[in-house]
Scaffold this active site. Structure first.
Site, PDB file in Angstrom:
ATOM      1  N   HIS A  45       0.786  -1.206   0.137  1.00  0.00           N
ATOM      2  CA  HIS A  45      -0.092   0.027   0.066  1.00  0.00           C
ATOM      3  C   HIS A  45       0.716   1.358   0.017  1.00  0.00           C
ATOM      4  O   HIS A  45       0.617   2.185  -0.734  1.00  0.00           O
ATOM      5  CB  HIS A  45      -1.104   0.026   1.107  1.00  0.00           C
ATOM      6  CG  HIS A  45      -1.894  -1.004   1.348  1.00  0.00           C
ATOM      7  ND1 HIS A  45      -1.838  -2.245   2.328  1.00  0.00           N
ATOM      8  CD2 HIS A  45      -3.188  -1.306   0.601  1.00  0.00           C
ATOM      9  CE1 HIS A  45      -2.803  -2.986   2.062  1.00  0.00           C
ATOM     10  NE2 HIS A  45      -3.660  -2.401   1.167  1.00  0.00           N
TER      11      HIS A  45
ATOM     12  N   ASP B 215      -3.076  -7.929  -7.969  1.00  0.00           N
ATOM     13  CA  ASP B 215      -4.451  -8.111  -8.297  1.00  0.00           C
ATOM     14  C   ASP B 215      -4.446  -8.062  -9.756  1.00  0.00           C
ATOM     15  O   ASP B 215      -5.228  -7.115 -10.242  1.00  0.00           O
ATOM     16  CB  ASP B 215      -5.462  -7.433  -7.533  1.00  0.00           C
ATOM     17  CG  ASP B 215      -5.396  -7.701  -6.040  1.00  0.00           C
ATOM     18  OD1 ASP B 215      -6.084  -8.616  -5.562  1.00  0.00           O
ATOM     19  OD2 ASP B 215      -4.608  -6.918  -5.181  1.00  0.00           O
TER      20      ASP B 215
END
Ligand code: PAF
Length: 281
Positions: A37, A150
């Site tokens: 992140h 992802d």
């Protein structure tokens, strides 16, 4: 850093910044921050924009029996990390503020979501796309940044933004890994020590396939066999959900390696469901 809960306030501030000619970069997240992140926040900061980070565990992307209640939540720590990364606004809405009780409008991209993760998580990407489109409409961001771990999510969001003429650049950032190769994920906390010790073999198996491709192998089944042979020997606790060679953008299955392809996989390891991918070109 401002922390805003109210979608209208968040939208108002973003619109004011846009009216002043400022560039806005959005990093959508579900919290439980790790270095992956942080790398997205750093990329947003480097884009010379106001950095907007949303922290929202989106109920719409969890299926029945999935880990919505158990999903790791570390809001105070997340706020510290976002503040230290130079984030301008942390947007932390409540579910009822994002979804009206009679919400019925969904963004669906069936051509790219009835495959790979979409097979075992049928409504997952519909929930992801809908919340991302909501966040893009609230923020009117010029740039939105997602992790390449992802891969399917990134491809689906790119396609939805393109098909709906959303005026945003969708950017992917490289997967951040532990030193032993395990892709960082908020769900890695579900791994027991024994499972954690085997988990890096997921990526190692994909690398076996890539090495074979570099030696000239073009058959998808031979490349799959190389990854599976590695997992059989080194990842005995893993239960493969899928392993597939796909086109990086259309996600169409490929029997033969073309100029570029992604090998993507999901493996269950105890309570965790790990996904990973590797670019073969
Ligand atoms: O990747 C995630 O964390 C989520 O799927 C996203 C993009 C924030 C949407 O809820």
């Amino acid at each position: 850093m401002q922390i805003l809960k109210d979608p209208k306030e968040f939208q108002q501030l973003c619109l004011e910044w846009r009216a002043q000619g400022q560039r806005l970069a959005l990093v959508p997240t579900m919290g439980a921050y790790h270095a992956g992140h942080q790398s997205l926040m750093v990329a947003a900061k480097a884009s010379d924009a106001r950095v907007l980070v949303s922290l929202f565990v989106n109920p719409a992307q969890f299926g029945p029996g999935e880990d919505l209640a158990a999903y790791p939540r570390t809001p105070e720590r997340d706020a510290e990390i976002a503040g230290a990364a130079g984030v301008d606004v942390l947007f932390t809405p409540d579910p009822h503020a994002m979804y009206e009780p009679d919400h019925v409008t969904w963004v669906d991209v069936p051509a790219l979501t009835q495959t790979l993760c979409g097979i075992s998580r049928p409504d997952h990407f519909r929930g992801v796309c809908t919340v991302v489109l909501k966040l893009l409409l609230l923020s009117q961001a010029h740039l939105a940044i997602f992790g390449e771990k992802d891969w399917q999510q990134l491809a689906v969001i790119r396609r939805a933004a393109r098909d709906l003429n959303v005026p945003v650049e969708i950017r992917g950032c490289p997967t951040v890994r532990e030193t032993d190769g395990l892709a960082l994920s908020s769900r890695n906390v579900y791994l027991t020590p024994e499972e954690r010790a085997q988990a890096p073999q997921l990526q190692a198996g994909l690398q076996q396939a890539r090495e074979l491709a570099l030696r000239g192998e073009r058959s998808a089944s031979a490349l799959h066999a190389a990854a599976r042979a590695h997992w059989a020997g080194h990842l005995p606790l893993g239960r493969e959900e899928y392993l597939s060679l796909v086109h990086p953008h259309s996600l169409e299955h490929m029997d033969t390696l073309g100029e570029t392809a992604v090998m993507a996989c999901a493996v269950r390891l105890g309570k965790a469901r790990l996904i990973d991918n590797i670019l073969l070109s």
